[in-house]
Design a protein around this motif. Structure first.
Motif, PDB file in Angstrom:
ATOM      1  N   THR A  11     -10.360   4.899 -31.510  1.00 16.74           N
ATOM      2  CA  THR A  11     -11.631   5.622 -31.567  1.00 16.74           C
ATOM      3  C   THR A  11     -12.784   4.748 -32.084  1.00 16.74           C
ATOM      4  O   THR A  11     -13.952   5.099 -31.916  1.00 16.74           O
ATOM      5  CB  THR A  11     -11.495   6.850 -32.483  1.00 16.74           C
ATOM      6  OG1 THR A  11     -10.978   6.429 -33.762  1.00 16.74           O
ATOM      7  CG2 THR A  11     -10.541   7.875 -31.876  1.00 16.74           C
ATOM      8  N   LEU A  12     -12.459   3.615 -32.720  1.00 19.70           N
ATOM      9  CA  LEU A  12     -13.504   2.769 -33.290  1.00 19.70           C
ATOM     10  C   LEU A  12     -13.766   1.497 -32.495  1.00 19.70           C
ATOM     11  O   LEU A  12     -14.768   0.814 -32.739  1.00 19.70           O
ATOM     12  CB  LEU A  12     -13.125   2.372 -34.727  1.00 19.70           C
ATOM     13  CG  LEU A  12     -13.033   3.493 -35.757  1.00 19.70           C
ATOM     14  CD1 LEU A  12     -12.655   2.925 -37.114  1.00 19.70           C
ATOM     15  CD2 LEU A  12     -14.359   4.238 -35.843  1.00 19.70           C
ATOM     16  N   SER A  15     -17.240   1.439 -30.505  1.00 18.19           N
ATOM     17  CA  SER A  15     -18.425   1.314 -31.363  1.00 18.19           C
ATOM     18  C   SER A  15     -18.451  -0.039 -32.058  1.00 18.19           C
ATOM     19  O   SER A  15     -19.524  -0.595 -32.321  1.00 18.19           O
ATOM     20  CB  SER A  15     -18.458   2.444 -32.395  1.00 18.19           C
ATOM     21  OG  SER A  15     -17.322   2.407 -33.237  1.00 18.19           O
ATOM     22  N   GLU A  16     -17.290  -0.606 -32.352  1.00 19.73           N
ATOM     23  CA  GLU A  16     -17.229  -1.910 -32.998  1.00 19.73           C
ATOM     24  C   GLU A  16     -17.703  -3.012 -32.058  1.00 19.73           C
ATOM     25  O   GLU A  16     -18.411  -3.937 -32.463  1.00 19.73           O
ATOM     26  CB  GLU A  16     -15.797  -2.193 -33.466  1.00 19.73           C
ATOM     27  CG  GLU A  16     -15.642  -3.452 -34.304  1.00 19.73           C
ATOM     28  CD  GLU A  16     -16.274  -3.323 -35.673  1.00 19.73           C
ATOM     29  OE1 GLU A  16     -16.625  -4.381 -36.234  1.00 19.73           O
ATOM     30  OE2 GLU A  16     -16.442  -2.192 -36.180  1.00 19.73           O
TER      31      GLU A  16
END
Length: 260
Positions: A11-12, A15-16
């Motif tokens: 999930t990250l 965005s990372e």
């Protein structure tokens, strides 16, 4: 700039890598640049790229040729100039067959490939890496290790290193911590290396042969320390020069090769 893809929750990852706009999700209180944007004009290293989810792989597929993307929750296109380096311990060709890695992404990435063989197939690298890790952990832990003994080197080179460079690094750090002098000896290495089965050094030597080999190693270490000076080596071993000369002849040791 380095990103370990395996260490980030699915999930990250997006965005990372690509960043996000304010309000893109709960807790996104301000715009944040992603790694691609932060690496603009430089190099981005994606480690363990084989762990990326299919959705993130699809987004990478656009960024590589077009060099542009949108931040998470945004509509503005961001252009970047990034050199991309990737690494993986997975067999990506097999992953394509299994459907876990996109074939089109594989060929976009596969411009210049470097295949790194396992450490056991790179014996000449073992001592260089070991010396590097000794220097690293001597500084880190404030020790005064000067070198690795001959018998310890033989043990390092003969071991099969299933954990590759990481295992070697851990082994050397342990040796630096437990060494009680300024030399790393075989008994300072991890127990895994000290079993004949693990190191591939099973021998059927008699007690006399084993003692002779141990004596020979001690004398070679002393000669290495004294740069081939037999008198100093004898004092270092608390023995007479006559005894040392006798054993040098018996074991066929050439002191001249230590005179550097």
């Amino acid at each position: 700039m380095r990103v370990n893809c395996a260490a980030l929750p699915e999930t990250l990852v997006e965005s990372e890598l690509f960043g996000y706009e304010r309000g893109a999700f709960t807790g996104a209180q301000a715009r944040r640049k992603g790694r691609f944007e932060l690496a603009d004009g430089g190099t981005l290293f994606l480690d363990e790229i084989g762990e990326l989810s299919p959705s993130t792989q699809a987004k990478l597929l656009r960024v590589i040729p077009e060099r542009e993307f949108e931040r998470l929750g945004g509509t503005s296109t961001v252009g970047v100039d990034v050199r991309l380096i990737t690494a993986t311990s997975k067999d990506l060709e097999r992953a394509q067959v299994e459907g876990t890695f996109r074939e089109d992404l594989y060929y976009r990435l596969n411009v210049f490939t470097i295949c790194m063989p396992p450490l056991r197939e790179r014996e000449s690298d073992i001592l260089r890496l070991a010396d590097h890790f000794v220097e690293k952990y001597v500084r880190l832990h404030g020790r005064s290790i000067k070198r690795i003994s001959t018998n310890a080197i033989d043990m390092l080179v003969s071991y099969h290193w299933p954990g590759n460079v990481r295992e070697l690094e851990n082994t050397i750090e342990r040796a630096v911590l437990v060494a009680d002098g300024d030399v790393i000896h075989a008994h300072h290495l991890s127990p895994t290396l000290q079993t004949a089965e693990a190191s591939g050094t099973v021998v059927s030597a008699s007690l006399g042969e084993a003692v002779a080999a141990f004596e020979g190693n001690l004398i070679q270490d002393a000669l290495k320390t004294t740069r081939g000076n037999r008198a100093r080596a004898a004092r270092l071993l608390n023995a007479t020069e006559r005894i040392i000369n006798s054993k040098i002849r018996r074991y066929g040791i050439g002191p001249q090769r230590f005179r550097i």
